[in-house]
Design an enzyme around this catalytic site. Structure first.
Site, mmCIF file in Angstrom:
data_model
loop_
_atom_site.group_PDB
_atom_site.id
_atom_site.type_symbol
_atom_site.label_atom_id
_atom_site.label_comp_id
_atom_site.label_asym_id
_atom_site.label_seq_id
_atom_site.Cartn_x
_atom_site.Cartn_y
_atom_site.Cartn_z
ATOM 1 N N HIS A 117 17.972 -30.214 -71.178
ATOM 2 C CA HIS A 117 18.006 -30.095 -69.714
ATOM 3 C C HIS A 117 19.165 -29.186 -69.283
ATOM 4 O O HIS A 117 18.989 -28.280 -68.463
ATOM 5 C CB HIS A 117 18.135 -31.484 -69.077
ATOM 6 C CG HIS A 117 18.450 -31.437 -67.612
ATOM 7 N ND1 HIS A 117 17.471 -31.497 -66.641
ATOM 8 C CD2 HIS A 117 19.624 -31.307 -66.956
ATOM 9 C CE1 HIS A 117 18.037 -31.410 -65.448
ATOM 10 N NE2 HIS A 117 19.343 -31.302 -65.610
ATOM 11 N N GLU A 118 20.340 -29.409 -69.870
ATOM 12 C CA GLU A 118 21.497 -28.581 -69.525
ATOM 13 C C GLU A 118 21.261 -27.121 -69.933
ATOM 14 O O GLU A 118 21.638 -26.202 -69.210
ATOM 15 C CB GLU A 118 22.772 -29.111 -70.195
ATOM 16 C CG GLU A 118 23.200 -30.497 -69.716
ATOM 17 C CD GLU A 118 23.492 -30.530 -68.216
ATOM 18 O OE1 GLU A 118 24.022 -29.534 -67.694
ATOM 19 O OE2 GLU A 118 23.177 -31.541 -67.570
ATOM 20 N N HIS A 139 19.331 -25.227 -67.409
ATOM 21 C CA HIS A 139 20.095 -24.651 -66.297
ATOM 22 C C HIS A 139 20.600 -23.261 -66.646
ATOM 23 O O HIS A 139 20.640 -22.369 -65.806
ATOM 24 C CB HIS A 139 21.293 -25.547 -65.947
ATOM 25 C CG HIS A 139 20.922 -26.751 -65.148
ATOM 26 N ND1 HIS A 139 20.213 -26.662 -63.977
ATOM 27 C CD2 HIS A 139 21.163 -28.069 -65.339
ATOM 28 C CE1 HIS A 139 20.042 -27.883 -63.474
ATOM 29 N NE2 HIS A 139 20.600 -28.759 -64.300
ATOM 30 N N GLU A 169 17.021 -28.672 -60.611
ATOM 31 C CA GLU A 169 16.905 -29.837 -61.495
ATOM 32 C C GLU A 169 15.476 -29.960 -62.032
ATOM 33 O O GLU A 169 15.267 -30.241 -63.215
ATOM 34 C CB GLU A 169 17.316 -31.124 -60.773
ATOM 35 C CG GLU A 169 18.790 -31.189 -60.418
ATOM 36 C CD GLU A 169 19.715 -30.979 -61.616
ATOM 37 O OE1 GLU A 169 19.372 -31.386 -62.741
ATOM 38 O OE2 GLU A 169 20.787 -30.380 -61.418
ATOM 39 N N ASP A 198 14.406 -29.765 -65.912
ATOM 40 C CA ASP A 198 13.593 -30.822 -66.516
ATOM 41 C C ASP A 198 12.358 -30.232 -67.193
ATOM 42 O O ASP A 198 11.975 -30.643 -68.289
ATOM 43 C CB ASP A 198 13.147 -31.834 -65.446
ATOM 44 C CG ASP A 198 14.229 -32.858 -65.137
ATOM 45 O OD1 ASP A 198 15.266 -32.859 -65.834
ATOM 46 O OD2 ASP A 198 14.036 -33.658 -64.201
HETATM 47 ZN ZN ZN Z 1 20.734 -30.867 -64.148
#
Ligand code: ZN
Length: 418
Positions: A279-280, A283, A357, A361
C-alpha cells in the site's frame, strides 16, 4: 473595503466555522453512540463487541475534547486580533528592540510561544488524560518535556534563520518579494525533506536496521517485484511514546527509507506486513508524494501573492485589530487569519487524500493479497481504537482515509477472483 467591514467578515467567518465544527462533532458523537451497541455486520467475525465499544468510547472522548479545543482556539484568535493581543505585543516589541527585522521577529516569536504555552494544557490532557486512559500512552512526563525542548530548539535553529530571511526579502525585494520568498520556501522545504530521515527523525527516535533475515528477504523480494529502490529498511521504536502502529516512507531520491514502527511488526503477520508495505509503495508508484509536494508549493505561491496584495491595505491591519503596519505584522495576521478563510477547503483536501488511499489500496491488491490488507487494517483499526461507524458527513469533511466500512468493502471487491 473598510476596516469595520473586514472585521465583520472575519468575525462571521470565524463564528460560522465554529458552528460547523460543533455541528460536525455533534453528528459524529450521535452516530457513534447510535452504533455502539453492535459490531457492524461486515466486521462481526473479526471484531469483538468489547473492542468495538472501546473504539466508540475513545472516539467520543477525542471528539468531546475537540469541542473544547475549537472553543478555546476561537476565543484565543479573537483575543490576539480584535482583542488587541497582537497590538500589545507589537507595542512591547517596538519599545524593547530596535530595527524592523528584530522587532518583527520578536513579535512573531512571542505570538508563537504564547500560543503554544496557552495550548499546552490541552496537549498534556490529550496525552496523559485521554491517551493514557485508553492505554495508548507510553510517554513519561520526562520524555514529554524532553520532546518539547528538542522541538523548541529545532524550531529555533531552523525557523529563526528562515523567518529573518523572509522578513528581509519582504522589505528589500520590492513588489516581487513574494516570488523570492516563495523560492526560498521551496528550497527550505526540499532541504528539510532531504535531511529529515538522517538528521531530524533520529533526534526523537531510534532507528535500527531491520534484523529479522526472513522478513527482510520477503520485503526485499516485494520491493524488487514492484521495481522500487530504497536505501534501507528500518524499525523505529514507536513504542517509546504510544502503542499506535504505523509504517511510512521518508526521504527522497537516495535518502529514501522505509520505516516500520516496532508496534506494527509485532502485531501483523508476514503476509499482512507485505500488504501494508505494498500500500505504501502504491503511494510512491502513483506519484502521490510528488503530486502532494507540487500542490503544496503551488498553493503557497498563491498565498504569498495574496499576502502581497494585502501588505499595504489599511483595512486588513485595522480590521484585525492592529493599528501599526509592518511586514512582520502582515505576515503574522495573514497566517493567523488564513485558516478562518480556508476552512471550507477541508473537504476538498480530504477527498483528494482519500482518492490517493483508494489508488494505493488498488495497487496493494494488485501486488499482494487484498484480503491480507483487510486483515491488517482490521487489526490496526482495533489497536488504534478507530471507529468502524463514523458519521458519513464528518468523515467526508475531515478524514484523510476512507471510512473503515467503505475501504474494507472496496478491498474485498478487489480481492474477489476475476
Ligand atoms: Zn495510505
Amino acid at each position: 473595503m473598510t476596516a469595520s467591514q473586514f472585521s465583520a467578515i472575519f468575525v462571521s467567518a470565524l463564528f460560522s466555522n465554529a458552528v460547523i465544527k460543533l455541528w460536525l462533532a455533534w453528528r459524529q458523537l450521535d452516530h457513534v453512540a447510535a452504533h455502539r451497541g453492535e459490531v457492524p455486520p461486515a466486521f462481526r467475525d473479526k471484531v469483538a463487541l468489547a473492542a468495538h465499544q472501546k473504539a466508540a468510547d475513545y472516539t467520543t472522548a477525542l471528539v468531546r475534547f475537540g469541542v473544547f479545543s475549537v472553543l478555546f482556539e476561537t476565543l484565543l484568535l479573537l483575543a490576539f486580533t480584535l482583542g488587541g493581543g497582537i497590538q500589545l505585543l507589537s507595542d512591547w516589541s517596538s519599545a524593547t528592540f530596535s530595527g524592523t527585522l528584530v522587532q518583527g521577529t520578536a513579535i512573531i516569536v512571542a505570538v508563537l510561544l504564547l500560543q503554544s504555552v496557552l495550548e499546552s494544557p490541552f496537549d498534556l490532557y490529550r496525552t496523559f488524560g485521554i491517551e493514557a486512559h485508553f492505554g495508548f500512552n507510553k510517554m513519561t512526563l520526562k520524555l514529554y518535556l524532553l520532546d518539547a525542548l528538542k522541538g523548541l530548539l529545532l524550531g529555533a535553529a531552523l525557523g529563526l534563520p528562515l523567518l529573518l530571511g523572509v522578513l528581509w526579502l519582504m522589505e528589500r525585494m520590492g513588489d516581487l518579494w513574494w516570488l523570492y520568498v516563495w523560492a526560498v520556501w521551496v528550497v527550505f522545504n526540499l532541504l528539510l525533506l532531504f535531511i529529515y530521515p538522517t538528521y531530524i527523525a533520529p533526534l526523537f527516535n531510534d532507528f535500527e536496521p531491520l534484523q529479522d533475515e526472513a522478513q527482510k528477504a520477503r520485503i526485499e523480494a516485494l520491493l524488487k517485484k514492484c521495481g522500487f529502490a530504497a536505501s534501507g529498511l528500518f524499525v523505529m521504536d514507536g513504542s517509546k511514546r504510544s502503542t499506535h502502529g504505523n509504517a511510512y516512507f521518508t526521504g527522497f531520491g537516495k535518502t529514501k527509507r522505509i520505516v516500520f514502527f516496532d508496534t506494527l511488526l509485532e502485531r501483523l503477520s508476514p503476509n499482512e506486513i507485505d500488504a501494508v508495505l505494498a500500500h505504501e509503495l502504491g503511494h510512491f508508484k502513483r506519484r502521490h508524494v510528488l503530486k502532494r509536494i507540487a500542490l503544496t508549493f503551488a498553493v503557497s505561491l498563491g498565498f504569498l501573492w495574496g499576502l502581497a496584495q494585502l501588505l499595504h491595505a489599511d483595512w486588513f491591519y485595522q480590521g484585525l485589530g492592529v493599528t501599526t503596519q509592518s511586514t512582520a505584522l502582515a505576515l503574522l495576521l495573514f497566517f493567523m487569519a488564513l485558516p478562518v478563510f480556508s476552512f471550507l477547503l477541508h473537504p476538498i483536501a480530504a477527498a483528494y487524500s482519500r482518492k490517493h488511499e483508494f489508488e494505493a489500496d488498488a495497487y496493494a491488491a494488485q501486488q499482494t493479497d487484498a484480503h491480507e490488507l483487510v486483515n491488517a487494517l482490521v487489526k490496526l483499526y482495533q489497536d488504534n481504537a478507530k471507529t468502524l461507524t463514523p458519521d458519513p458527513v464528518y468523515a467526508t469533511f475531515y478524514e484523510s482515509h476512507p471510512p473503515a466500512p467503505i475501504r474494507i468493502a472496496h478491498l474485498q471487491k478487489l480481492g474477489e477472483p476475476k
